[in-house]
Scaffold this active site. Structure first.
Site, PDB file in Angstrom:
ATOM      1  N   ASP A   4      -3.964   5.499   6.366  1.00 35.74           N
ATOM      2  CA  ASP A   4      -4.541   6.656   7.036  1.00 35.74           C
ATOM      3  C   ASP A   4      -5.396   6.136   8.197  1.00 35.74           C
ATOM      4  OD1 ASP A   4      -4.948   9.623   6.613  1.00 35.74           O
ATOM      5  OD2 ASP A   4      -7.029   8.999   6.436  1.00 35.74           O
ATOM      6  N   PHE A  43      -1.694  16.371   4.170  1.00 30.74           N
ATOM      7  CA  PHE A  43      -2.038  15.754   2.895  1.00 30.74           C
ATOM      8  C   PHE A  43      -0.827  15.813   1.968  1.00 30.74           C
ATOM      9  CE2 PHE A  43      -3.902  14.973  -1.196  1.00 30.74           C
ATOM     10  CZ  PHE A  43      -4.756  13.922  -0.894  1.00 30.74           C
ATOM     11  N   GLU A  98       0.852  -1.194   0.000  1.00 27.70           N
ATOM     12  CA  GLU A  98       0.000   0.000   0.000  1.00 27.70           C
ATOM     13  C   GLU A  98       0.884   1.239   0.000  1.00 27.70           C
ATOM     14  OE1 GLU A  98      -2.483   1.456  -0.856  1.00 27.70           O
ATOM     15  OE2 GLU A  98      -4.115   1.369   0.605  1.00 27.70           O
ATOM     16  N   ASP A  99       0.356   2.321  -0.541  1.00 27.55           N
ATOM     17  CA  ASP A  99       1.118   3.576  -0.557  1.00 27.55           C
ATOM     18  C   ASP A  99       1.097   4.244   0.811  1.00 27.55           C
ATOM     19  OD1 ASP A  99      -1.629   4.079  -0.774  1.00 27.55           O
ATOM     20  OD2 ASP A  99      -1.445   5.545  -2.388  1.00 27.55           O
ATOM     21  N   ARG A 126       0.827  11.873  -9.189  1.00 26.51           N
ATOM     22  CA  ARG A 126       1.366  10.542  -8.858  1.00 26.51           C
ATOM     23  C   ARG A 126       2.799  10.369  -9.366  1.00 26.51           C
ATOM     24  NH1 ARG A 126      -2.859   7.342  -6.892  1.00 26.51           N
ATOM     25  NH2 ARG A 126      -4.897   7.567  -7.877  1.00 26.51           N
TER      26      ARG A 126
END
Ligand code: IMP
Ligand code: MG
Length: 175
Positions: free
Chosen positions: A103, A152, A99-100, A165
């Site tokens: 959160d 963010f 996963e990037d 990206r």
């Protein structure tokens, strides 16, 4: 329009960390005789996964899944829908989910739930980034790149409205 981007994690720091994670992954799976499969969650994980898999010496498969959160309520009560399932079987394999960013933890906990029912030999989590202060569901993350504050961020696979990206570092957008 000029976009101002401040670097939070440089490309060099990312590449050093990816190499380190690859070595840890190799060490972890060295004595398993099961097949290893890396499962990337589209689309955020693709850049990370592409770099990471090339630092892992143990032969492995790559597979991908797209999930989306939907429904109302808080993030922890949202359900996760499979938009694109894996192409291959995971029964009896060592599964490593890539996963990037984690959160709330909601997405990964639901993915774990879904994939566990398919009887893999093992399932572990690998994320490049974690925002621990945002966590609503505790997750045991075996391979973690960076912990960051609740800001963010974009780049290296992470998007804002499907953009940024491709930025080679992780940064904050200044508006
Ligand atoms: P979770 O289910 O709350 O853990 O959500 C994780 C997902 O939220 C990630 O896969 C990202 O798609 C997205 N996300 C969370 N924080 C950020 C951020 O700072 N930048 C870009 N995407 C983010
Ligand atoms: Mg994502």
């Amino acid at each position: 329009m000029t976009i101002h981007m401040s670097v939070m994690i440089s490309a060099e720091e990312i590449h050093a960390k990816v190499k380190e994670l690859g070595a840890k992954i190799d060490a972890h799976y060295a004595h398993s005789d099961k097949e290893l499969v890396l499962i990337g969650l589209l689309r955020g994980s693709v850049i990370f996964m592409a770099d990471l898999c090339r630092t892992i010496s143990k032969p492995h498969e790559l597979d991908f899944m797209t999930v989306s959160s939907y429904g109302g309520g808080t993030t922890s009560t949202r359900d996760v829908k499979i938009l694109k399932d894996l192409d291959g079987e995971i029964r009896g394999k060592d599964v490593l989910i890539i996963e990037d960013i984690i959160d709330s933890g909601n997405t990964l906990s639901k993915v774990l739930e879904i994939l566990s029912t398919r009887n893999p030999h093992s399932i572990e989590l690998c994320t490049l980034i974690s925002k621990p202060s945002r966590r609503e569901i505790e997750l045991d993350v075996k391979f973690l790149g960076f912990e960051v504050e609740d800001k963010f961020i974009v780049g290296y696979g992470l998007d804002f409205d499907q953009k940024y990206r491709h930025i080679p570092f992780i940064g904050e957008i200044g508006l």
